[in-house]
Motif scaffolding. Sequence first.
Motif, PDB file in Angstrom:
ATOM      1  N   PRO A  16      -5.504  14.139  -6.810  1.00  0.00           N
ATOM      2  CA  PRO A  16      -6.410  14.845  -5.892  1.00  0.00           C
ATOM      3  C   PRO A  16      -6.631  16.300  -6.277  1.00  0.00           C
ATOM      4  CG  PRO A  16      -4.240  14.684  -4.921  1.00  0.00           C
ATOM      5  CD  PRO A  16      -4.171  13.912  -6.211  1.00  0.00           C
ATOM      6  N   PHE A  17      -6.137  16.732  -7.447  1.00  0.00           N
ATOM      7  CA  PHE A  17      -6.303  18.096  -7.939  1.00  0.00           C
ATOM      8  C   PHE A  17      -6.392  18.033  -9.455  1.00  0.00           C
ATOM      9  CE2 PHE A  17      -1.852  17.157  -6.983  1.00  0.00           C
ATOM     10  CZ  PHE A  17      -1.304  17.174  -8.251  1.00  0.00           C
ATOM     11  N   LYS A  18      -6.782  19.149 -10.084  1.00  0.00           N
ATOM     12  CA  LYS A  18      -6.813  19.259 -11.536  1.00  0.00           C
ATOM     13  C   LYS A  18      -5.723  20.244 -11.955  1.00  0.00           C
ATOM     14  CE  LYS A  18     -10.551  16.722 -11.592  1.00  0.00           C
ATOM     15  NZ  LYS A  18     -10.525  15.301 -12.021  1.00  0.00           N
ATOM     16  N   SER A  19      -4.889  19.848 -12.925  1.00  0.00           N
ATOM     17  CA  SER A  19      -3.775  20.715 -13.327  1.00  0.00           C
ATOM     18  C   SER A  19      -4.093  21.419 -14.637  1.00  0.00           C
ATOM     19  CB  SER A  19      -2.483  19.903 -13.447  1.00  0.00           C
ATOM     20  OG  SER A  19      -2.618  18.834 -14.351  1.00  0.00           O
ATOM     21  N   TYR A  20      -3.637  22.679 -14.731  1.00  0.00           N
ATOM     22  CA  TYR A  20      -3.948  23.525 -15.875  1.00  0.00           C
ATOM     23  C   TYR A  20      -2.732  24.356 -16.287  1.00  0.00           C
ATOM     24  CZ  TYR A  20      -8.792  22.419 -14.843  1.00  0.00           C
ATOM     25  OH  TYR A  20      -9.970  21.749 -14.614  1.00  0.00           O
ATOM     26  N   HIS A  21      -2.680  24.672 -17.580  1.00  0.00           N
ATOM     27  CA  HIS A  21      -1.740  25.671 -18.084  1.00  0.00           C
ATOM     28  C   HIS A  21      -2.404  27.042 -17.999  1.00  0.00           C
ATOM     29  CE1 HIS A  21       0.121  22.144 -20.158  1.00  0.00           C
ATOM     30  NE2 HIS A  21       1.228  22.811 -19.882  1.00  0.00           N
ATOM     31  N   LEU A  22      -1.693  28.005 -17.415  1.00  0.00           N
ATOM     32  CA  LEU A  22      -2.159  29.389 -17.345  1.00  0.00           C
ATOM     33  C   LEU A  22      -1.038  30.303 -17.838  1.00  0.00           C
ATOM     34  CD1 LEU A  22      -3.788  29.469 -13.774  1.00  0.00           C
ATOM     35  CD2 LEU A  22      -4.894  28.885 -15.931  1.00  0.00           C
ATOM     36  N   THR A  26      -9.324  20.459  -4.666  1.00  0.00           N
ATOM     37  CA  THR A  26      -9.116  19.245  -3.877  1.00  0.00           C
ATOM     38  C   THR A  26     -10.281  18.302  -4.150  1.00  0.00           C
ATOM     39  OG1 THR A  26      -8.092  20.586  -2.141  1.00  0.00           O
ATOM     40  CG2 THR A  26      -8.663  18.325  -1.583  1.00  0.00           C
ATOM     41  N   PHE A  27      -9.943  17.090  -4.591  1.00  0.00           N
ATOM     42  CA  PHE A  27     -10.974  16.155  -5.016  1.00  0.00           C
ATOM     43  C   PHE A  27     -10.765  14.795  -4.351  1.00  0.00           C
ATOM     44  CE2 PHE A  27     -10.197  19.262  -8.299  1.00  0.00           C
ATOM     45  CZ  PHE A  27     -11.469  19.726  -8.595  1.00  0.00           C
ATOM     46  N   ASN A  28     -11.835  14.083  -4.138  1.00  0.00           N
ATOM     47  CA  ASN A  28     -11.740  12.713  -3.648  1.00  0.00           C
ATOM     48  C   ASN A  28     -11.176  11.851  -4.770  1.00  0.00           C
ATOM     49  OD1 ASN A  28     -12.917  13.347  -1.132  1.00  0.00           O
ATOM     50  ND2 ASN A  28     -14.971  13.222  -2.030  1.00  0.00           N
ATOM     51  N   ALA A  29     -10.028  11.252  -4.547  1.00  0.00           N
ATOM     52  CA  ALA A  29      -9.380  10.490  -5.606  1.00  0.00           C
ATOM     53  C   ALA A  29      -8.555   9.367  -4.994  1.00  0.00           C
ATOM     54  CB  ALA A  29      -8.467  11.393  -6.435  1.00  0.00           C
ATOM     55  N   THR A  30      -8.565   8.244  -5.658  1.00  0.00           N
ATOM     56  CA  THR A  30      -7.699   7.133  -5.287  1.00  0.00           C
ATOM     57  C   THR A  30      -6.815   6.792  -6.472  1.00  0.00           C
ATOM     58  OG1 THR A  30      -9.414   5.563  -5.979  1.00  0.00           O
ATOM     59  CG2 THR A  30      -9.368   6.191  -3.650  1.00  0.00           C
ATOM     60  N   ILE A  42       0.841  -1.212   0.000  1.00  0.00           N
ATOM     61  CA  ILE A  42       0.000   0.000   0.000  1.00  0.00           C
ATOM     62  C   ILE A  42       0.868   1.251   0.000  1.00  0.00           C
ATOM     63  CG2 ILE A  42      -1.654   1.315   1.371  1.00  0.00           C
ATOM     64  CD1 ILE A  42      -2.845  -1.330   2.291  1.00  0.00           C
ATOM     65  N   LEU A  43       1.993   1.198   0.746  1.00  0.00           N
ATOM     66  CA  LEU A  43       2.898   2.349   0.810  1.00  0.00           C
ATOM     67  C   LEU A  43       3.469   2.667  -0.565  1.00  0.00           C
ATOM     68  CD1 LEU A  43       4.339   4.437   2.561  1.00  0.00           C
ATOM     69  CD2 LEU A  43       6.154   2.738   2.960  1.00  0.00           C
ATOM     70  N   ARG A  44       3.853   1.614  -1.336  1.00  0.00           N
ATOM     71  CA  ARG A  44       4.411   1.843  -2.658  1.00  0.00           C
ATOM     72  C   ARG A  44       3.346   2.404  -3.615  1.00  0.00           C
ATOM     73  NH1 ARG A  44       8.555   0.886  -5.921  1.00  0.00           N
ATOM     74  NH2 ARG A  44       8.205   0.188  -8.061  1.00  0.00           N
ATOM     75  N   LEU A  45       2.109   1.896  -3.480  1.00  0.00           N
ATOM     76  CA  LEU A  45       1.026   2.432  -4.312  1.00  0.00           C
ATOM     77  C   LEU A  45       0.798   3.905  -4.024  1.00  0.00           C
ATOM     78  CD1 LEU A  45      -1.619  -0.434  -4.190  1.00  0.00           C
ATOM     79  CD2 LEU A  45      -0.488   0.449  -6.237  1.00  0.00           C
ATOM     80  N   ALA A  46       0.847   4.263  -2.752  1.00  0.00           N
ATOM     81  CA  ALA A  46       0.649   5.669  -2.393  1.00  0.00           C
ATOM     82  C   ALA A  46       1.763   6.536  -2.969  1.00  0.00           C
ATOM     83  CB  ALA A  46       0.591   5.820  -0.867  1.00  0.00           C
ATOM     84  N   PHE A  47       3.008   6.018  -2.888  1.00  0.00           N
ATOM     85  CA  PHE A  47       4.136   6.767  -3.439  1.00  0.00           C
ATOM     86  C   PHE A  47       3.985   6.979  -4.938  1.00  0.00           C
ATOM     87  CE2 PHE A  47       8.245   6.614  -5.626  1.00  0.00           C
ATOM     88  CZ  PHE A  47       8.831   7.760  -5.120  1.00  0.00           C
ATOM     89  N   LEU A  48       3.581   5.909  -5.657  1.00  0.00           N
ATOM     90  CA  LEU A  48       3.417   6.026  -7.109  1.00  0.00           C
ATOM     91  C   LEU A  48       2.277   6.973  -7.457  1.00  0.00           C
ATOM     92  CD1 LEU A  48       3.949   2.319  -8.247  1.00  0.00           C
ATOM     93  CD2 LEU A  48       5.510   4.258  -8.559  1.00  0.00           C
ATOM     94  N   SER A  49       1.242   7.003  -6.637  1.00  0.00           N
ATOM     95  CA  SER A  49       0.140   7.933  -6.881  1.00  0.00           C
ATOM     96  C   SER A  49       0.608   9.365  -6.782  1.00  0.00           C
ATOM     97  CB  SER A  49      -0.980   7.671  -5.873  1.00  0.00           C
ATOM     98  OG  SER A  49      -2.021   8.598  -6.033  1.00  0.00           O
TER      99      SER A  49
END
Length: 474
Positions: free
Chosen positions: A120-126, A111-115, A3-10
């Motif tokens: 957990p966020f949306k990224s954008y070019h500005l 901030t979004f509920n995400a697994t 689980i720790l490795r999965l969290a790191f990769l996320s």
Amino acid sequence: MTILRLAFLSILSSLLLLGGPVAGKPNGLTIKLIHRDSPASPLYNGNITFTERIQRLVNQSKARASYLYSLISANTEETNGSQSIHPNEVIRAPIAIQAMSTYMVRFGIGTFNATFPARPFKSYHLHMDTGSVLTWTQCQDCELPGNHCFPCNEPPFPNRISRTYRPLPCNMHPLCAPHQCVGDSCSYQEKYQDGGTTTGILAQETFTFLSSSGSPQTIPNIVFGCSFDSSEMEYGGDDNQVNGIFGLGWGIRSFVNQIGSLSHGTFSYCLKLNDGHALDTYLRFGADISQPAGSLQTAKLYQFKSSSPYYIDLLGISINGARLSINPALFILQFDGSAGCIIDSGSTFTTLIKPAYDVVIRTFLQYFSGLPNMTRSRLFEGFFELCYERSVPEGFRDLPGMTFHLRNADLQVRPEGTFFVKQLNSGGEIFCLAIVGDDHFTSLGAYQQTNQKFIYDIPRKQLQFAPEDCAQNA
């Protein structure tokens, strides 16, 4: 897999998709600046010719000058204490978002509920813009019945499902313009002279940046514009991939002022030479600003009424060490916003007010008329006025530089920032003066700012600069 490795990769997958690092000092911040012609840019087109690229950059500079002048000359103002807020900003001409700026940033919003593997966020070019004050992005509410979205390949920000999205209540926040509301929420609106408008909600949200320490750095409660309705706006067409503006101009809504504990009202950049390689660099705030190797010069920064661009006192210009006979009144800011000089990294090339530009052109014509083995070229006619071909490539050797004389400081621009040079298939080369004329004012663009470290100190109203090898600005 644990689980720790999965969290790191996320976390790692989220960071890689942000596209830009941020420094890890507790009272500083560093954001990657992406040049519009860099392979990392969503506007990058590796298939266009050199001539097409130059045309695009010249058109961007001219459109940018028109946009800035329309902001400056807008006459609708409303003040809030010692700072001014524009509830309805009248912009005199439509402007494509593609032409808004030379550099852009990419970071996470919300901030979004995400697994795993979702973010957990949306990224954008500005677009990074020292000529705008408000940071804004197009939001999902533009898809509601009766509203309008401008074309963008990146989906609008899903504000309704972000756990940290908080609209500012009407008339109850210092960054709200009085009585400028949509329903119970504080709002903003920009009106274009051709009838186009864009309207949005002012809200607080969490911004997420990639940390050099290997974990995301979040900044909560940033006030930004959440655009929900754009009508008759020319935002760049169906291939647009830039979702808004990252504002660093004068004003209390500016990002640099909102992160006071990290920036202390200061930011800095060092722009690389256009040598055909990736031009990305870094925008630094507060304690992340290092002192340059050379001696710093200091010039005064000014604000015109409540407009957001940064003005400097330009007194004159020299070429190859000789002061030109230019009426200094051409650089004095007038009551209607004309003349004056802006320092603007959003413009690719410097624009000079036309009478001063004509003197510069005549001076260079006289200088090159006495040199052998070169002929006047019309290859870039319509883009640049002054170009020469020579049969033997010499690069920037024997090309003169320019000096912009500011009050109490001299900005020396080397030949590499004065001209661009291109080798020809014939074996020779062409070089052009990388400056364009403008009918209204002077704007010192990014090309002429290369290999200089600039430090904006907003509380002291100072611009500091010194020569620097910006290729080492890592």
